[in-house]
Design a protein around this motif. Structure first.
Motif, PDB file in Angstrom:
ATOM      1  N   LEU A  14       0.831  -1.201   0.000  1.00  0.00           N
ATOM      2  CA  LEU A  14       0.000   0.000   0.000  1.00  0.00           C
ATOM      3  C   LEU A  14       0.869   1.257   0.000  1.00  0.00           C
ATOM      4  N   GLU A  15       2.036   1.181   0.650  1.00  0.00           N
ATOM      5  CA  GLU A  15       2.949   2.322   0.624  1.00  0.00           C
ATOM      6  C   GLU A  15       3.439   2.594  -0.796  1.00  0.00           C
ATOM      7  N   GLU A  16       3.540   1.555  -1.630  1.00  0.00           N
ATOM      8  CA  GLU A  16       3.962   1.742  -3.018  1.00  0.00           C
ATOM      9  C   GLU A  16       2.961   2.612  -3.769  1.00  0.00           C
ATOM     10  N   ALA A  17       1.665   2.399  -3.524  1.00  0.00           N
ATOM     11  CA  ALA A  17       0.641   3.222  -4.175  1.00  0.00           C
ATOM     12  C   ALA A  17       0.767   4.683  -3.746  1.00  0.00           C
ATOM     13  N   GLU A  18       1.030   4.892  -2.459  1.00  0.00           N
ATOM     14  CA  GLU A  18       1.185   6.255  -1.968  1.00  0.00           C
ATOM     15  C   GLU A  18       2.418   6.921  -2.578  1.00  0.00           C
ATOM     16  N   GLU A  19       3.494   6.150  -2.744  1.00  0.00           N
ATOM     17  CA  GLU A  19       4.717   6.711  -3.317  1.00  0.00           C
ATOM     18  C   GLU A  19       4.511   7.069  -4.787  1.00  0.00           C
ATOM     19  N   ILE A  20       3.752   6.248  -5.516  1.00  0.00           N
ATOM     20  CA  ILE A  20       3.430   6.587  -6.909  1.00  0.00           C
ATOM     21  C   ILE A  20       2.684   7.917  -6.945  1.00  0.00           C
ATOM     22  N   GLY A  21       1.728   8.081  -6.039  1.00  0.00           N
ATOM     23  CA  GLY A  21       0.983   9.335  -5.972  1.00  0.00           C
ATOM     24  C   GLY A  21       1.886  10.514  -5.685  1.00  0.00           C
ATOM     25  N   ARG A  22       2.842  10.322  -4.783  1.00  0.00           N
ATOM     26  CA  ARG A  22       3.771  11.411  -4.467  1.00  0.00           C
ATOM     27  C   ARG A  22       4.652  11.752  -5.670  1.00  0.00           C
ATOM     28  N   ARG A  23       5.052  10.736  -6.422  1.00  0.00           N
ATOM     29  CA  ARG A  23       5.864  11.008  -7.619  1.00  0.00           C
ATOM     30  C   ARG A  23       5.047  11.793  -8.645  1.00  0.00           C
ATOM     31  N   VAL A  24       3.789  11.447  -8.794  1.00  0.00           N
ATOM     32  CA  VAL A  24       2.925  12.194  -9.709  1.00  0.00           C
ATOM     33  C   VAL A  24       2.828  13.647  -9.260  1.00  0.00           C
ATOM     34  N   ARG A  25       2.620  13.839  -7.976  1.00  0.00           N
ATOM     35  CA  ARG A  25       2.488  15.199  -7.450  1.00  0.00           C
ATOM     36  C   ARG A  25       3.758  16.008  -7.680  1.00  0.00           C
ATOM     37  N   ARG A  26       4.930  15.392  -7.387  1.00  0.00           N
ATOM     38  CA  ARG A  26       6.195  16.107  -7.588  1.00  0.00           C
ATOM     39  C   ARG A  26       6.397  16.469  -9.057  1.00  0.00           C
ATOM     40  N   ALA A  27       6.076  15.533  -9.960  1.00  0.00           N
ATOM     41  CA  ALA A  27       6.236  15.807 -11.391  1.00  0.00           C
ATOM     42  C   ALA A  27       5.284  16.911 -11.838  1.00  0.00           C
ATOM     43  N   LEU A  43       6.278  21.058 -13.126  1.00  0.00           N
ATOM     44  CA  LEU A  43       5.823  21.722 -14.357  1.00  0.00           C
ATOM     45  C   LEU A  43       4.933  22.928 -14.082  1.00  0.00           C
ATOM     46  N   GLY A  44       4.639  23.170 -12.801  1.00  0.00           N
ATOM     47  CA  GLY A  44       3.766  24.288 -12.465  1.00  0.00           C
ATOM     48  C   GLY A  44       2.309  24.035 -12.800  1.00  0.00           C
ATOM     49  N   LYS A  45       1.926  22.771 -12.903  1.00  0.00           N
ATOM     50  CA  LYS A  45       0.531  22.433 -13.204  1.00  0.00           C
ATOM     51  C   LYS A  45      -0.276  22.323 -11.915  1.00  0.00           C
ATOM     52  N   THR A  46      -1.528  22.730 -11.969  1.00  0.00           N
ATOM     53  CA  THR A  46      -2.437  22.498 -10.861  1.00  0.00           C
ATOM     54  C   THR A  46      -3.097  21.131 -11.046  1.00  0.00           C
ATOM     55  N   GLN A  47      -3.737  20.662  -9.995  1.00  0.00           N
ATOM     56  CA  GLN A  47      -4.490  19.411 -10.128  1.00  0.00           C
ATOM     57  C   GLN A  47      -5.589  19.557 -11.175  1.00  0.00           C
ATOM     58  N   ALA A  48      -6.179  20.732 -11.247  1.00  0.00           N
ATOM     59  CA  ALA A  48      -7.230  20.971 -12.239  1.00  0.00           C
ATOM     60  C   ALA A  48      -6.664  20.906 -13.654  1.00  0.00           C
ATOM     61  N   ASP A  49      -5.453  21.440 -13.835  1.00  0.00           N
ATOM     62  CA  ASP A  49      -4.800  21.377 -15.160  1.00  0.00           C
ATOM     63  C   ASP A  49      -4.596  19.925 -15.591  1.00  0.00           C
ATOM     64  N   LEU A  50      -4.039  19.119 -14.682  1.00  0.00           N
ATOM     65  CA  LEU A  50      -3.786  17.717 -15.013  1.00  0.00           C
ATOM     66  C   LEU A  50      -5.090  16.974 -15.249  1.00  0.00           C
ATOM     67  N   ALA A  51      -6.077  17.260 -14.430  1.00  0.00           N
ATOM     68  CA  ALA A  51      -7.380  16.606 -14.593  1.00  0.00           C
ATOM     69  C   ALA A  51      -7.973  16.899 -15.964  1.00  0.00           C
TER      70      ALA A  51
END
Length: 409
Positions: free
Chosen positions: A2-15, A19-27
Motif C-alpha cells: 500500500l505504501e507503493e501506491a502512496e509513493e506513486i501518488g507522491r511522484r505524480v504530485r512532484r512531477a 511543471l507548475g501544473k495544478t491538479q485541475a490542469d492535469l485533470a
C-alpha cells in the motif's frame, strides 16, 4: 504494497508541481475530475491500466517507470540482470566499430540454432536468463557480419536484429528504458542490412511498443499501418512469416486503438488478426522456423481481444469472452503469454467485484511466469487493490462487531 501506491501518488504530485501544473490542469488533460487527481496523488486510486499510466506520464513529460519506481527494489541477487544489461548496452553502442571477438565466429546456421534457446527462455518468461545469454551472441553475430559477405553477412545482421528484439522484450519486462530505446534503434539498423523482407516490419513492431510509453496512440497506429503495408505483398502471397508479422501488427494497432478509445477500430483490427490467425492454422507447407519470434496464433488473438476490452474498461465483455475460451487454446500458449492472460483475468474479476477469483487468477499468473508478474506494474496494482479492499472489509466487520459489543460504551 500500500505504501507503493502512496509513493506513486507522491511522484505524480512532484512531477506535476515541477511543471507548475495544478491538479485541475492535469485533470483537464486526462479527462478526469480534480477530485480524481487528488485521490490518485494520495494513493487512493490505482493507475490500473497501462494506457492510463502512460497517459499520466506523458502529460507530466516523464517516463512511466519514473512514476512507478521501476526497476523495483529487490535483493542484490535479483538485481544481477542489470550487469548483463550494461554489457548489452556496451555492445549496442559500439555497433559500427570493429567487433571485439576472439577466434572465428560460427556460421549463421549455428547462430540461428543458438536463438532457439532464446525462444525457449522467452516462452518461459525467463527474462533474466535472456539478458545473460545476449552479450556473447551480439558479439559473435557482429563478428560474423564483419568477416562474411553476401547472404551469410545478411543472415548475421538478421541474427543481430533478432537479438535486439529479445533484448527489447526483456528490457520492457524488467524495466530498463535506456536499453529498450537502444535495442529498438539497433534493430531497425540491422534489419535494413539483413536482406530479410519481413525484418524491418518486426523492428517497426518494436517501435510501436515504445510509442505507447509516450501515449502516442495515433503515431503508433500509423506506424503499424506502414509496417503492414511493407509486408502486404508477402502476406497476400501466403508467406507464413509475413502472415505472422501482419497479424501481430494488427494486434499492435488494436491495442493502440483501444487506448485511444476507438472501439470500432479495435473491432476491425481484431477481425483482421483473426483472419491472419486462420491462415496460420490452415498452412500446410513445410515446417517454418519462426525466426522473428512473434508467436502469433489464434490463442494470441483471443487473449489480446480480452486485453483490449479491459483497456476500454469493458470487464463484463472481457469475462464473457473468457467464458468462451477453450482451455486447450490457452494451454498451447507460451508461459509469457499465459501469464499476461491470467493477470488480465484477475483484473477483470477485481473490477467485477470478485476478489477471491481475482486473487486466484493472480496466483496462477505468478506460478506460470513469476519474473514477469512480479515485475509488472498492473499485476502489482491489482494485488494492492485486493489487499486494500480486504483490509477495508475487515475494518468494517470489526467496527460493526464492536458496535454490537458496545465496546465504545
Amino acid at each position: 504494497m500500500l505504501e507503493e501506491a502512496e509513493e506513486i501518488g507522491r511522484r505524480v504530485r512532484r512531477a506535476r508541481l515541477r511543471l507548475g501544473k495544478t491538479q485541475a490542469d492535469l485533470a483537464a488533460a486526462l479527462g478526469r475530475t480534480q477530485g480524481w487527481v487528488s485521490k490518485m496523488e494520495r494513493g487512493l486510486i490505482e493507475l490500473d491500466r497501462v494506457g492510463l499510466l502512460n497517459l499520466v506520464a506523458s502529460e507530466l513529460h516523464v517516463h512511466p517507470n519514473d512514476l512507478i519506481g521501476r526497476p523495483y527494489n529487490s535483493s542484490p541477487a535479483e538485481n544481477q540482470w542489470q550487469v548483463s544489461a550494461a554489457a548489452i548496452m556496451r555492445e549496442l553502442r559500439r555497433y559500427d566499430l570493429a567487433p571485439v571477438f576472439d577466434g572465428t565466429p560460427r556460421p549463421a546456421r549455428q547462430l540461428w540454432q543458438e536463438t532457439t534457446r532464446l525462444h525457449r527462455l522467452r516462452d518461459a518468461a525467463a527474462n533474466v536468463a535472456i539478458m545473460q545469454v545476449l552479450p556473447d551472441l551480439f558479439r559473435e553475430a557482429r563478428a560474423l557480419a564483419e568477416v562474411s559477405t553476401g547472404h551469410e553477412r545478411e543472415e548475421a545482421y538478421a541474427i543481430y536484429a533478432v537479438c535486439c528484439k529479445f533484448a527489447h522484450t526483456a528490457a520492457h519486462a524488467l524495466g530498463h528504458p535506456e536499453l529498450i530505446a537502444m535495442a529498438c534503434e539497433r534493430a531497425a539498423w540491422s534489419a535494413r542490412l539483413s536482406g530479410d523482407p519481413v525484418m524491418p516490419a518486426v523492428a517497426d513492431w518494436m517501435r510501436v511498443w515504445d510509442m505507447w510509453a509516450t501515449a502516442d496512440w495515433d503515431d503508433a497506429m500509423a506506424l503499424s499501418d506502414k509496417a503492414i503495408r511493407s509486408v502486404q505483398q508477402e502476406y497476400d502471397h501466403g508467406d507464413p512469416l509475413a502472415i505472422r508479422a501482419w497479424g501481430s501488427l494488427q494486434l499492435r494497432a488494436a491495442v493502440s486503438a483501444a487506448r485511444a478509445g476507438r472501439r470500432a477500430e479495435v473491432r476491425d483490427r481484431i477481425r483482421h488478426a483473426w483472419d491472419a490467425s486462420a491462415r496460420v492454422t490452415q498452412y500446410a507447407g513445410p515446417p517454418v522456423y519462426d525466426r522473428h519470434s512473434l508467436t502469433f496464433s489464434q490463442g494470441n488473438v483471443q487473449i489480446h481481444a480480452i486485453s483490449v476490452a479491459l483497456e476500454m474498461h469493458e470487464q463484463g465483455r472481457a469475462l464473457g469472452m473468457n467464458g468462451r475460451v477453450q482451455p486447450h487454446v490457452i494451454e498451447a500458449l507460451p508461459n509469457s503469454r499465459r501469464g499476461h492472460y491470467h493477470m488480465d483475468i484477475a483484473r477483470a474479476w477485481l473490477w467485477d467485484g470478485n476478489r477471491d477469483k481475482a486473487l486466484k487468477e493472480l496466483e496462477t499468473a505468478e506460478r506460470i511466469a513469476p519474473q514477469l508478474i512480479r515485475n509488472h506494474p498492473i499485476a502489482r496494482s491489482t494485488l494492492r487493490s485486493i489487499v486494500y479492499a480486504e483490509r477495508a472489509t475487515t475494518r468494517e466487520k470489526l467496527r460493526r462487531m464492536s458496535d454490537r459489543f458496545h465496546l465504545d460504551g
